[in-house]
Design an enzyme around this catalytic site. Structure first.
Site, PDB file in Angstrom:
ATOM      1  N   GLY A  10      -7.397   9.417  -2.675  1.00 30.91           N
ATOM      2  CA  GLY A  10      -6.051   9.162  -2.134  1.00 30.91           C
ATOM      3  C   GLY A  10      -5.267  10.465  -2.067  1.00 30.91           C
ATOM      4  O   GLY A  10      -4.048  10.494  -2.281  1.00 30.91           O
ATOM      5  N   THR A 102      -1.640   0.151  -9.035  1.00 37.89           N
ATOM      6  CA  THR A 102      -1.036  -1.095  -9.525  1.00 37.89           C
ATOM      7  C   THR A 102      -1.252  -2.201  -8.480  1.00 37.89           C
ATOM      8  O   THR A 102      -1.794  -1.952  -7.399  1.00 37.89           O
ATOM      9  CB  THR A 102       0.466  -0.902  -9.799  1.00 37.89           C
ATOM     10  OG1 THR A 102       1.083  -0.431  -8.600  1.00 37.89           O
ATOM     11  CG2 THR A 102       0.690   0.098 -10.926  1.00 37.89           C
ATOM     12  N   SER A 124      -3.674   2.308 -16.645  1.00 35.14           N
ATOM     13  CA  SER A 124      -2.322   1.976 -17.105  1.00 35.14           C
ATOM     14  C   SER A 124      -1.390   1.868 -15.911  1.00 35.14           C
ATOM     15  O   SER A 124      -1.490   2.658 -14.967  1.00 35.14           O
ATOM     16  CB  SER A 124      -1.801   3.059 -18.058  1.00 35.14           C
ATOM     17  OG  SER A 124      -0.477   2.736 -18.435  1.00 35.14           O
ATOM     18  N   HIS A 157      12.356   0.758  -7.502  1.00 30.22           N
ATOM     19  CA  HIS A 157      11.489   1.805  -6.959  1.00 30.22           C
ATOM     20  C   HIS A 157      11.885   2.118  -5.509  1.00 30.22           C
ATOM     21  O   HIS A 157      12.562   1.340  -4.862  1.00 30.22           O
ATOM     22  CB  HIS A 157      10.020   1.354  -6.963  1.00 30.22           C
ATOM     23  CG  HIS A 157       9.382   1.418  -8.315  1.00 30.22           C
ATOM     24  ND1 HIS A 157       9.472   0.391  -9.215  1.00 30.22           N
ATOM     25  CD2 HIS A 157       8.659   2.402  -8.936  1.00 30.22           C
ATOM     26  CE1 HIS A 157       8.825   0.721 -10.326  1.00 30.22           C
ATOM     27  NE2 HIS A 157       8.321   1.940 -10.178  1.00 30.22           N
ATOM     28  N   LYS A 161       7.233   1.376  -1.802  1.00 26.67           N
ATOM     29  CA  LYS A 161       6.336   0.697  -2.756  1.00 26.67           C
ATOM     30  C   LYS A 161       5.921  -0.676  -2.210  1.00 26.67           C
ATOM     31  O   LYS A 161       6.762  -1.428  -1.725  1.00 26.67           O
ATOM     32  CB  LYS A 161       7.025   0.553  -4.126  1.00 26.67           C
ATOM     33  CG  LYS A 161       6.117  -0.032  -5.170  1.00 26.67           C
ATOM     34  CD  LYS A 161       6.587   0.262  -6.590  1.00 26.67           C
ATOM     35  CE  LYS A 161       5.695  -0.382  -7.634  1.00 26.67           C
ATOM     36  NZ  LYS A 161       4.325   0.148  -7.625  1.00 26.67           N
ATOM     37  N   GLY A 167       3.697  -2.281 -11.784  1.00 25.06           N
ATOM     38  CA  GLY A 167       2.723  -2.288 -12.883  1.00 25.06           C
ATOM     39  C   GLY A 167       3.414  -2.043 -14.214  1.00 25.06           C
ATOM     40  O   GLY A 167       3.038  -2.626 -15.243  1.00 25.06           O
ATOM     41  N   THR A 168       4.411  -1.195 -14.198  1.00 25.56           N
ATOM     42  CA  THR A 168       5.143  -0.888 -15.446  1.00 25.56           C
ATOM     43  C   THR A 168       5.906  -2.115 -15.936  1.00 25.56           C
ATOM     44  O   THR A 168       5.917  -2.407 -17.138  1.00 25.56           O
ATOM     45  CB  THR A 168       6.134   0.265 -15.199  1.00 25.56           C
ATOM     46  OG1 THR A 168       5.423   1.340 -14.589  1.00 25.56           O
ATOM     47  CG2 THR A 168       6.777   0.728 -16.489  1.00 25.56           C
TER      48      THR A 168
HETATM   49  N1  LIG Z   1       0.271   4.271 -13.118  1.00 23.88           N
HETATM   50  C1  LIG Z   1       1.213   5.148 -12.778  1.00 23.88           C
HETATM   51  O1  LIG Z   1       1.714   5.937 -13.613  1.00 23.88           O
HETATM   52  C2  LIG Z   1       1.639   5.218 -11.356  1.00 23.88           C
HETATM   53  C3  LIG Z   1       1.044   4.390 -10.443  1.00 23.88           C
HETATM   54  N2  LIG Z   1       1.355   4.492  -9.114  1.00 23.88           N
HETATM   55  C4  LIG Z   1       0.574   3.639  -8.224  1.00 23.88           C
HETATM   56  O2  LIG Z   1      -0.319   4.457  -7.480  1.00 23.88           O
HETATM   57  C5  LIG Z   1      -0.621   3.846  -6.236  1.00 23.88           C
HETATM   58  C6  LIG Z   1      -0.395   4.833  -5.093  1.00 23.88           C
HETATM   59  O3  LIG Z   1       0.975   5.157  -5.012  1.00 23.88           O
HETATM   60  P1  LIG Z   1       1.512   6.214  -3.937  1.00 23.88           P
HETATM   61  O4  LIG Z   1       0.826   7.520  -4.119  1.00 23.88           O
HETATM   62  O5  LIG Z   1       2.985   6.142  -4.008  1.00 23.88           O
HETATM   63  O6  LIG Z   1       1.006   5.526  -2.573  1.00 23.88           O
HETATM   64  P2  LIG Z   1       0.589   6.222  -1.201  1.00 23.88           P
HETATM   65  O7  LIG Z   1       0.494   5.120  -0.199  1.00 23.88           O
HETATM   66  O8  LIG Z   1       1.463   7.388  -0.942  1.00 23.88           O
HETATM   67  O9  LIG Z   1      -0.878   6.800  -1.518  1.00 23.88           O
HETATM   68  C7  LIG Z   1      -2.074   6.057  -1.513  1.00 23.88           C
HETATM   69  C8  LIG Z   1      -3.138   6.921  -0.890  1.00 23.88           C
HETATM   70  O10 LIG Z   1      -4.412   6.305  -1.032  1.00 23.88           O
HETATM   71  C9  LIG Z   1      -5.067   6.411   0.226  1.00 23.88           C
HETATM   72  N3  LIG Z   1      -6.146   5.445   0.351  1.00 23.88           N
HETATM   73  C10 LIG Z   1      -6.099   4.145   0.711  1.00 23.88           C
HETATM   74  N4  LIG Z   1      -7.341   3.628   0.714  1.00 23.88           N
HETATM   75  C11 LIG Z   1      -8.183   4.631   0.347  1.00 23.88           C
HETATM   76  C12 LIG Z   1      -9.582   4.748   0.181  1.00 23.88           C
HETATM   77  N5  LIG Z   1     -10.405   3.707   0.386  1.00 23.88           N
HETATM   78  N6  LIG Z   1     -10.101   5.931  -0.212  1.00 23.88           N
HETATM   79  C13 LIG Z   1      -9.298   6.991  -0.422  1.00 23.88           C
HETATM   80  N7  LIG Z   1      -7.975   6.960  -0.266  1.00 23.88           N
HETATM   81  C14 LIG Z   1      -7.415   5.794   0.099  1.00 23.88           C
HETATM   82  C15 LIG Z   1      -3.946   6.182   1.238  1.00 23.88           C
HETATM   83  O11 LIG Z   1      -4.338   6.598   2.538  1.00 23.88           O
HETATM   84  P3  LIG Z   1      -3.555   5.963   3.826  1.00 23.88           P
HETATM   85  O12 LIG Z   1      -2.103   6.190   3.605  1.00 23.88           O
HETATM   86  O13 LIG Z   1      -4.121   6.757   4.937  1.00 23.88           O
HETATM   87  O14 LIG Z   1      -3.917   4.509   3.842  1.00 23.88           O
HETATM   88  C16 LIG Z   1      -2.898   7.104   0.629  1.00 23.88           C
HETATM   89  O15 LIG Z   1      -3.137   8.459   0.971  1.00 23.88           O
HETATM   90  C17 LIG Z   1       0.266   2.587  -6.163  1.00 23.88           C
HETATM   91  O16 LIG Z   1      -0.498   1.478  -6.587  1.00 23.88           O
HETATM   92  C18 LIG Z   1       1.360   2.885  -7.179  1.00 23.88           C
HETATM   93  O17 LIG Z   1       1.984   1.758  -7.709  1.00 23.88           O
HETATM   94  C19 LIG Z   1       2.264   5.387  -8.661  1.00 23.88           C
HETATM   95  C20 LIG Z   1       2.902   6.220  -9.517  1.00 23.88           C
HETATM   96  C21 LIG Z   1       2.647   6.212 -10.937  1.00 23.88           C
HETATM   97  O1  LIG Z   2       4.624   3.001  -6.910  1.00 24.80           O
HETATM   98  C1  LIG Z   2       5.229   3.804  -7.648  1.00 24.80           C
HETATM   99  O2  LIG Z   2       5.876   4.754  -7.201  1.00 24.80           O
HETATM  100  C2  LIG Z   2       5.122   3.629  -9.101  1.00 24.80           C
HETATM  101  N1  LIG Z   2       4.286   2.740  -9.525  1.00 24.80           N
HETATM  102  C3  LIG Z   2       3.997   2.428 -10.887  1.00 24.80           C
HETATM  103  C4  LIG Z   2       4.366   1.000 -11.178  1.00 24.80           C
HETATM  104  O3  LIG Z   2       4.037   0.115 -10.352  1.00 24.80           O
HETATM  105  O4  LIG Z   2       4.944   0.731 -12.222  1.00 24.80           O
HETATM  106  C5  LIG Z   2       4.557   3.429 -11.863  1.00 24.80           C
HETATM  107  C6  LIG Z   2       5.833   4.090 -11.462  1.00 24.80           C
HETATM  108  O5  LIG Z   2       6.910   3.285 -11.851  1.00 24.80           O
HETATM  109  C7  LIG Z   2       5.890   4.493 -10.008  1.00 24.80           C
END
Ligand SMILES: NC(=O)C1=CN([C@@H]2O[C@H](COP(=O)(O)OP(=O)(O)OC[C@H]3O[C@@H](n4cnc5c(N)ncnc54)[C@H](OP(=O)(O)O)[C@@H]3O)[C@@H](O)[C@H]2O)C=CC1
Ligand SMILES: O=C(O)C1=N[C@H](C(=O)O)C[C@H](O)C1
Length: 270
Positions: A10, A102, A124, A157, A161, A167-168
Site C-alpha cells: 500500500g 482496520t 492492532s 477522523h 476514512k 479500529g481504535t
Molecule cells: N493501526 C493503525 O495505527 C492505523 C491504521 N490505519 C488503517 O490503515 C489502512 C489504510 O489507511 P490509509 O493509508 O489512510 O488509506 P489509503 O487509502 O490512503 O491507503 C491504502 C493503500 O493501499 C493500497 N492497496 C489497496 N489494495 C491493495 C493491494 N491489494 N495491494 C497493495 N496495495 C493495495 C491502496 O491503493 P489504491 O488507493 O490504488 O486502491 C492505497 O494506496 C486503513 O484501514 C486505516 O484505518 C491508518 C492509520 C493508523
Molecule cells: O484511518 C485512519 O486514518 C486511522 N485508522 C485507525 C483506526 O481505524 O482507528 C487508527 C487511527 O485512528 C487513524
C-alpha cells in the site's frame, strides 16, 4: 544483526508513504520493496521520492511474492482483502507481518489467525504508545466504576476514512468490556436513530464523526450520576502510527510465530 528488510505494501497510500519515511528514519531497518495494487499510478515510481525523502533506489512494484521471499517483514496498512492475502504470503515466507489495516471482518480474522501459525503477526487498530496506554487506563476505569457509569466512545477522523467505528474505537470498546468482564459484541451499540427508547444498562455506545483532515481523535466517556470522567487521545501526525509499526516489526523479529497485539509488545497487556 543485519538491518531488517521491510516490504511496505500500500506504498502509495497515506500510511504507506508515512511508513516509507519511518523506515528510512529508523536505525536497524531498510525498505527492501514497496508494493501497491496492480494498475496503481504509483507503480514504477521511486518509493523514497513518493514519500518525500528523496530517491532510495526502490521502485514501487505490483508483484508481492518475490518481494516477500527476500524480506524479513511486511508493513501493511491497506484494505481487509489485501491484508487477508498478505497474511498468507507472510506465512509462506515465515516473516513478520505488521497489520494496521482496520475494518477487518470475522472471516479476515480467521485467515489471519491461521497465518499466525507460521508468521509473526502484530495486529492492532492503533500502533501508537499513547492509545495502547489509554486502553489499559480504560480497562482499569471500567473495572473500578460500576454500571451506573455509562460508557460512550466518540471518535473523529478525516473525511477519507472508509470504515466505522474506527479500529481504535473498537479496541477501546474491547478494553472497557474486558474491564467490566462482559463481551463487547453483546453490549455494543454502534448506531442510534429515531425512537431508540432509553439507554440499556451496561451498553457500550459508539459515535462516529468524519470530516476534514483529522488524523484521529478518540474519547471514552464514563457518564455517571452527577459526574463524567473522560479519557482521551488526540493523534496529531500519522507519522506516529508509522514509527510504532516499524518498532513493532523490529520487536517481533526474534519472536516465535503467533498473533501479537501492540499491548503485548509494549508490556501493557494484563
Ligand atoms: N493501526 C493503525 O495505527 C492505523 C491504521 N490505519 C488503517 O490503515 C489502512 C489504510 O489507511 P490509509 O493509508 O489512510 O488509506 P489509503 O487509502 O490512503 O491507503 C491504502 C493503500 O493501499 C493500497 N492497496 C489497496 N489494495 C491493495 C493491494 N491489494 N495491494 C497493495 N496495495 C493495495 C491502496 O491503493 P489504491 O488507493 O490504488 O486502491 C492505497 O494506496 C486503513 O484501514 C486505516 O484505518 C491508518 C492509520 C493508523
Ligand atoms: O484511518 C485512519 O486514518 C486511522 N485508522 C485507525 C483506526 O481505524 O482507528 C487508527 C487511527 O485512528 C487513524
Amino acid at each position: 544483526m543485519n538491518d531488517m528488510r521491510l516490504v511496505v505494501v500500500g506504498a502509495g497510500g497515506r500510511m504507506g508513504r508515512a511508513l516509507i519515511r519511518a523506515v528510512t528514519e529508523m536505525e536497524g531497518a531498510v525498505v527492501s520493496a514497496a508494493i501497491d495494487r496492480e494498475g496503481s499510478q504509483v507503480i514504477g515510481k521511486d518509493a523514497g521520492e513518493l514519500a518525500g525523502v528523496g530517491p532510495i533506489g526502490v521502485a514501487v512494484s505490483d508483484d508481492p511474492l518475490p518481494a516477500f521471499a527476500k524480506a524479513d517483514g511486511v508493513l501493511d496498512f491497506t484494505s481487509p482483502a489485501a491484508t487477508r492475502l498478505y497474511s498468507e504470503f507472510a506465512a509462506q515466507a515465515r516473516i513478520v507481518h505488521v497489520i494496521g489495516t482496520t475494518g477487518l471482518g470475522a472471516e479476515d480474522e480467521e485467515r489471519i489467525n491461521a497465518a499466525a501459525r507460521h508468521a509473526r503477526i502484530v495486529k492492532s487498530g492503533n500502533m501508537s504508545f499513547g492509545v495502547n496506554l489509554l486502553a489499559a487506563l480504560v480497562r482499569k476505569a471500567a473495572e473500578v466504576l460500576d454500571v451506573d457509569y455509562d460508557i460512550e466512545i466518540v471518535e473523529m477522523h478525516h473525511k477519507h476514512k472508509v470504515d466505522a467505528p474506527s479500529g481504535t474505537a473498537l479496541l477501546l470498546g474491547k478494553a472497557a468490556a474486558d474491564g467490566r468482564k462482559i463481551t463487547l459484541d453483546d453490549h455494543s451499540v454502534r448506531v442510534r436513530d429515531g425512537h431508540t427508547g432509553p439507554r440499556r444498562e451496561g451498553d457500550i455506545g459508539f459515535a462516529t464523526l468524519r470530516g476534514g483532515s483529522v488524523v484521529g481523535d478518540h474519547s471514552v466517556i464514563f457518564a455517571g450520576p452527577g459526574e463524567r470522567l473522560t479519557l482521551s487521545h488526540h493523534a496529531e501526525d500519522r507519522q506516529l502510527f508509522a514509527a510504532g509499526a516499524v518498532k513493532a516489526a523490529l520487536l517481533a523479529r526474534n519472536m516465535k510465530p503467533g498473533l501479537y497485539s501492540m499491548a503485548d509488545l509494549l508490556g501493557l497487556a494484563f
